[in-house]
Scaffold this active site. Structure first.
Site, short mmCIF file in Angstrom:
data_model
loop_
_atom_site.label_atom_id
_atom_site.label_comp_id
_atom_site.label_asym_id
_atom_site.label_seq_id
_atom_site.Cartn_x
_atom_site.Cartn_y
_atom_site.Cartn_z
CB THR A 1 -0.94 0.03 1.22
OG1 THR A 1 -0.14 -0.04 2.42
CG2 THR A 1 -1.92 -1.13 1.19
CD GLU A 2 3.93 2.50 3.81
OE1 GLU A 2 4.54 3.54 4.12
OE2 GLU A 2 3.98 1.45 4.49
CG MET A 3 7.88 3.02 -1.47
SD MET A 3 7.89 4.54 -2.45
CE MET A 3 8.88 5.60 -1.40
#
Length: 307
Positions: free
Chosen positions: A113-115
């Protein structure tokens, strides 16, 4: 000619809180490589996000959002903490799941859900760039590796210390730099016991604490999420339910919104929540006002300018 005496500086105050240390002396080339990587959107799988996307140095090292936007528009489960002074925290992330900046970087790069990236792909991307090959080759015998990317980024982040706040200058002996009300606010901060958890050089960031010691914050707020479980998600220990790393209060006046859920939009709201749920007290508006005045003195400087 008689020797001229150096100017007299006030003696540091003997207080439980201490000023931030000086920025450590690190290899400037390694720091610069880390700075470049910090601003590199190719760290994310779709080239859309860099570390600086959520850790805005012009916004106190955070991003002014309750939840940050990750890859493919996904929202983070918790509020983004400031990157300033993160090197001084005893653990990283709200749930304290890792101890080092390097491990924090590793988690973020690979978080779906980030990078949303993975190390084999990211290392190929960086190796395809001749300037990165040259920079890493000059600094690391084994050139571009996951460990070296993490080391360079961590080196840069260790320089992100926001010294020079008015409160630090007060601690260093310049007692006139704070107004009487700001000093009263600091005294109330100590008298009410806020300093029991927001302690140390980072005024927090060095212990875990249950959110809702005296009252059930989550029942009152409603709409519980898995992220509200805090340390419990890591340890499975019932004693860690709703337990989080105590955040640093440095630069808190410029890093709204507050708490892991980003639910408090103002310092006044945050202080009132702390009174009710951590201290079991009804806040006196005057005490809230004075404590907020004190908290506003904790804003430090970056590159010679106030944050």
């Amino acid at each position: 000619m008689a020797a001229v005496a150096p100017p007299a500086f006030p003696a540091p105050l003997d207080e439980p809180l201490k000023p931030l240390p000086a920025v450590p002396t690190l290899d400037p080339q390694r720091v610069e490589l880390g700075r470049r990587l910090f601003n590199e959107p190719r760290l994310s799988l779709d080239n859309s996000l860099s570390c600086a996307s959520c850790h805005r140095l012009d916004q106190g090292g955070a991003d002014a959002q309750a939840k940050s936007q990750g890859i493919k528009g996904q929202l983070s489960q918790v509020n983004t903490p400031s990157v300033f002074n993160a090197a001084l925290n005893f653990r990283q992330f709200w749930d304290g799941r890792v101890e080092t900046l390097q491990a924090q970087i590793d988690n973020v790069v690979q978080s779906p859900t980030e990078m949303g990236n993975n190390w084999p792909n990211l290392l190929r991307t960086l190796n395809d760039d001749a300037s990165y090959r040259q920079a890493f080759g000059a600094l690391y015998p084994d050139a571009i590796t996951a460990a070296n990317v993490q080391d360079a980024l961590a080196s840069y982040e260790r320089t992100l210390l926001s010294a020079g706040s008015r409160f630090d200058q007060y601690l260093q002996g310049n007692t006139e730099i704070l107004s009487q009300e700001e000093k009263y606010g600091y005294q109330r901060f100590k008298d009410y016991g806020c300093i029991a958890c927001h302690q140390g050089v980072n005024i927090g960031g060095n212990m875990f604490q249950k959110f809702g010691v005296m009252n059930d914050y989550f029942a009152d707020r409603g709409n519980p999420t898995d992220a509200d479980l805090g340390r419990f998600l890591i340890t499975g220990d019932e004693q860690d339910r709703n337990v989080f790393k105590v955040p640093s209060l440095r630069n808190v006046a410029v890093t709204a919104p507050y708490f892991h859920d980003g639910s408090a939009t103002t310092l006044e709201q945050a202080v009132e929540v702390m009174f009710k749920y951590q201290l079991g007290r009804t806040p006196n508006p005057q005490d809230t006002r004075l404590i907020v005045k004190f908290l506003q003195t904790l804003t430090g400087q970056w590159q010679g300018k106030p944050l």
